[in-house]
Design a protein around this motif. Structure first.
Motif, PDB file in Angstrom:
ATOM      1  N   ARG A   1     -16.211  37.249  25.416  1.00  0.00           N
ATOM      2  CA  ARG A   1     -15.548  35.945  25.467  1.00  0.00           C
ATOM      3  C   ARG A   1     -14.400  35.918  26.475  1.00  0.00           C
ATOM      4  O   ARG A   1     -13.965  34.843  26.899  1.00  0.00           O
ATOM      5  N   TYR A   2     -13.925  37.099  26.863  1.00  0.00           N
ATOM      6  CA  TYR A   2     -12.859  37.159  27.866  1.00  0.00           C
ATOM      7  C   TYR A   2     -13.402  37.245  29.296  1.00  0.00           C
ATOM      8  O   TYR A   2     -12.627  37.312  30.254  1.00  0.00           O
ATOM      9  N   TYR A   3     -14.722  37.267  29.436  1.00  0.00           N
ATOM     10  CA  TYR A   3     -15.335  37.427  30.755  1.00  0.00           C
ATOM     11  C   TYR A   3     -16.334  36.302  31.057  1.00  0.00           C
ATOM     12  O   TYR A   3     -17.192  36.448  31.908  1.00  0.00           O
ATOM     13  N   ARG A   4     -16.226  35.177  30.382  1.00  0.00           N
ATOM     14  CA  ARG A   4     -17.187  34.095  30.552  1.00  0.00           C
ATOM     15  C   ARG A   4     -17.108  33.485  31.948  1.00  0.00           C
ATOM     16  O   ARG A   4     -16.027  33.378  32.531  1.00  0.00           O
ATOM     17  N   GLN A   5     -18.270  33.095  32.446  1.00  0.00           N
ATOM     18  CA  GLN A   5     -18.357  32.508  33.774  1.00  0.00           C
ATOM     19  C   GLN A   5     -19.586  31.617  33.827  1.00  0.00           C
ATOM     20  O   GLN A   5     -20.511  31.762  33.018  1.00  0.00           O
ATOM     21  N   ARG A   6     -19.623  30.714  34.761  1.00  0.00           N
ATOM     22  CA  ARG A   6     -20.787  29.844  34.925  1.00  0.00           C
ATOM     23  C   ARG A   6     -22.051  30.686  35.095  1.00  0.00           C
ATOM     24  O   ARG A   6     -22.030  31.728  35.746  1.00  0.00           O
ATOM     25  N   ALA A   7     -23.143  30.180  34.546  1.00  0.00           N
ATOM     26  CA  ALA A   7     -24.397  30.947  34.571  1.00  0.00           C
ATOM     27  C   ALA A   7     -25.008  30.994  35.953  1.00  0.00           C
ATOM     28  O   ALA A   7     -25.789  31.900  36.256  1.00  0.00           O
ATOM     29  N   HIS A   8     -24.683  30.032  36.815  1.00  0.00           N
ATOM     30  CA  HIS A   8     -25.338  29.947  38.118  1.00  0.00           C
ATOM     31  C   HIS A   8     -24.358  30.267  39.236  1.00  0.00           C
ATOM     32  O   HIS A   8     -23.179  29.932  39.178  1.00  0.00           O
ATOM     33  N   SER A   9     -24.870  30.907  40.268  1.00  0.00           N
ATOM     34  CA  SER A   9     -24.063  31.223  41.446  1.00  0.00           C
ATOM     35  C   SER A   9     -24.933  31.026  42.681  1.00  0.00           C
ATOM     36  O   SER A   9     -26.106  31.420  42.691  1.00  0.00           O
ATOM     37  N   ASN A  10     -24.362  30.425  43.705  1.00  0.00           N
ATOM     38  CA  ASN A  10     -25.105  30.192  44.943  1.00  0.00           C
ATOM     39  C   ASN A  10     -25.172  31.480  45.742  1.00  0.00           C
ATOM     40  O   ASN A  10     -24.173  31.917  46.320  1.00  0.00           O
ATOM     41  N   PRO A  11     -26.344  32.143  45.844  1.00  0.00           N
ATOM     42  CA  PRO A  11     -26.427  33.423  46.547  1.00  0.00           C
ATOM     43  C   PRO A  11     -26.381  33.291  48.057  1.00  0.00           C
ATOM     44  O   PRO A  11     -26.252  34.298  48.762  1.00  0.00           O
ATOM     45  N   ILE A  12     -26.483  32.057  48.549  1.00  0.00           N
ATOM     46  CA  ILE A  12     -26.454  31.847  50.002  1.00  0.00           C
ATOM     47  C   ILE A  12     -25.038  31.581  50.485  1.00  0.00           C
ATOM     48  O   ILE A  12     -24.733  31.720  51.662  1.00  0.00           O
ATOM     49  N   ALA A  13     -24.139  31.216  49.581  1.00  0.00           N
ATOM     50  CA  ALA A  13     -22.754  30.925  49.954  1.00  0.00           C
ATOM     51  C   ALA A  13     -22.061  32.179  50.479  1.00  0.00           C
ATOM     52  O   ALA A  13     -22.478  33.308  50.221  1.00  0.00           O
ATOM     53  N   ASP A  14     -20.978  31.963  51.196  1.00  0.00           N
ATOM     54  CA  ASP A  14     -20.227  33.074  51.792  1.00  0.00           C
ATOM     55  C   ASP A  14     -19.209  33.620  50.794  1.00  0.00           C
ATOM     56  O   ASP A  14     -18.021  33.305  50.845  1.00  0.00           O
ATOM     57  N   HIS A  15     -19.697  34.416  49.838  1.00  0.00           N
ATOM     58  CA  HIS A  15     -18.792  35.097  48.915  1.00  0.00           C
ATOM     59  C   HIS A  15     -18.091  36.232  49.666  1.00  0.00           C
ATOM     60  O   HIS A  15     -18.505  36.652  50.737  1.00  0.00           O
ATOM     61  N   SER A  16     -17.022  36.728  49.096  1.00  0.00           N
ATOM     62  CA  SER A  16     -16.288  37.841  49.697  1.00  0.00           C
ATOM     63  C   SER A  16     -16.756  39.150  49.064  1.00  0.00           C
ATOM     64  O   SER A  16     -16.519  39.401  47.889  1.00  0.00           O
ATOM     65  N   PHE A  17     -17.448  39.972  49.859  1.00  0.00           N
ATOM     66  CA  PHE A  17     -17.963  41.239  49.367  1.00  0.00           C
ATOM     67  C   PHE A  17     -17.581  42.367  50.318  1.00  0.00           C
ATOM     68  O   PHE A  17     -17.486  42.169  51.534  1.00  0.00           O
ATOM     69  N   GLU A  18     -17.381  43.532  49.749  1.00  0.00           N
ATOM     70  CA  GLU A  18     -17.268  44.747  50.546  1.00  0.00           C
ATOM     71  C   GLU A  18     -18.571  45.514  50.436  1.00  0.00           C
ATOM     72  O   GLU A  18     -19.129  45.642  49.348  1.00  0.00           O
ATOM     73  N   TYR A  19     -19.070  45.998  51.564  1.00  0.00           N
ATOM     74  CA  TYR A  19     -20.332  46.734  51.554  1.00  0.00           C
ATOM     75  C   TYR A  19     -20.340  47.718  52.715  1.00  0.00           C
ATOM     76  O   TYR A  19     -19.703  47.497  53.757  1.00  0.00           O
ATOM     77  N   PRO A  20     -21.033  48.834  52.579  1.00  0.00           N
ATOM     78  CA  PRO A  20     -21.066  49.838  53.638  1.00  0.00           C
ATOM     79  C   PRO A  20     -21.988  49.405  54.777  1.00  0.00           C
ATOM     80  O   PRO A  20     -22.929  48.628  54.571  1.00  0.00           O
ATOM     81  N   SER A  21     -21.730  49.911  55.957  1.00  0.00           N
ATOM     82  CA  SER A  21     -22.618  49.608  57.083  1.00  0.00           C
ATOM     83  C   SER A  21     -23.972  50.269  56.915  1.00  0.00           C
ATOM     84  O   SER A  21     -24.986  49.786  57.404  1.00  0.00           O
TER      85      SER A  21
END
Length: 242
Positions: free
Chosen positions: A20-40
């Motif tokens: 209940r302390y981590y609730r979030q909308r069920a849907h997320s746009n995977p094409i949107a420009d979210h901020s992620f860190e990832y290795p090359s």
């Protein structure tokens, strides 16, 4: 003599996080420009930060749970295959935070266990090859993926021809894709794309009878439990890399 207050605080410290302390909308746009860190490239990532027991080992991740939700199936994988490494990938920030905290709590509650699973917040539709080498994985799971019902949003679905080629890249020969959904239209979409892709074929029923994972697909995840509670239907599509 340990005080009652200390025991209570210690119990709270070792308890599992509450969703209940981590609730979030069920849907997320995977094409949107979210901020992620990832290795090359996969070799640039320090996996020992996620898996404390592989600091002096060349062991590699074999299972990927894409869109792992609140981590129920990931925990089941840890118990079924204690010698295999599994990674959950989840795009929603609060949900991935919950899984990370859940795994940390489980490790404290059960010394020596659950060190073979971890969770990353990332977009698997964009960055999967950044985390996995060619032919590294033996199993990829898509359990109750977002159906994106509207036709205009079908491009957001986690299974399509171009993405199946990426999954084929990280899957070894004979590696298996497991999918389950309670949406018949989505299952038909998944089967159509897998059947049309030249690098996959349907897994034989005889193999499935002896696969311990199959029965766990139905209710190991929180979404699966909800479908059972609502008496919904489930549709499986399981294919292997050729």
């Amino acid at each position: 003599m340990i005080s009652v207050k200390y025991k209570f605080l210690r119990k709270m410290e070792l308890s599992l996080p509450q969703k209940r302390y981590y609730r979030q909308r069920a849907h997320s746009n995977p094409i949107a420009d979210h901020s992620f860190e990832y290795p090359s490239c996969p070799s640039d990532f320090d996996w020992s930060t996620l898996y404390p027991e592989i600091k002096n080992s060349n062991q590699m991740i074999e299972f990927a749970d894409i869109g792992c939700g609140y981590g129920g199936f990931l925990v089941t994988l840890s118990e079924l295959f204690p010698d295999k490494l599994a990674l959950g990938m989840e795009i929603r920030v609060k949900v991935s935070d919950y899984v990370v905290d859940r795994i940390e709590a489980l490790r404290k509650l059960h010394a020596g266990k659950y060190n073979n699973i971890a969770c990353l917040r990332t977009n698997a539709m964009k960055y999967l090859p950044n985390f996995f080498e060619k032919a590294q994985l033996s199993k990829i799971f898509f359990l109750y993926p977002d159906p994106h019902f509207k036709k205009a949003k079908h491009k957001w679905r986690i299974i399509n021809q171009s993405l199946l080629s990426e999954y084929a890249y990280v899957l070894r020969k004979g590696g298996i894709i497991y999918t389950i959904t309670d949406v018949e239209d989505l299952n038909q979409w998944i089967v159509k794309h897998l059947e049309e892709h030249p690098l996959y074929e349907k897994v034989e029923d005889e193999y499935l009878k002896n696969d311990p994972i199959i029965e766990k697909l139905y209710e190991s995840s929180e979404e699966g439990i909800k479908v059972t509670r609502n008496k919904g239907s489930r549709f499986l599509a399981i294919y292997k890399r050729i």
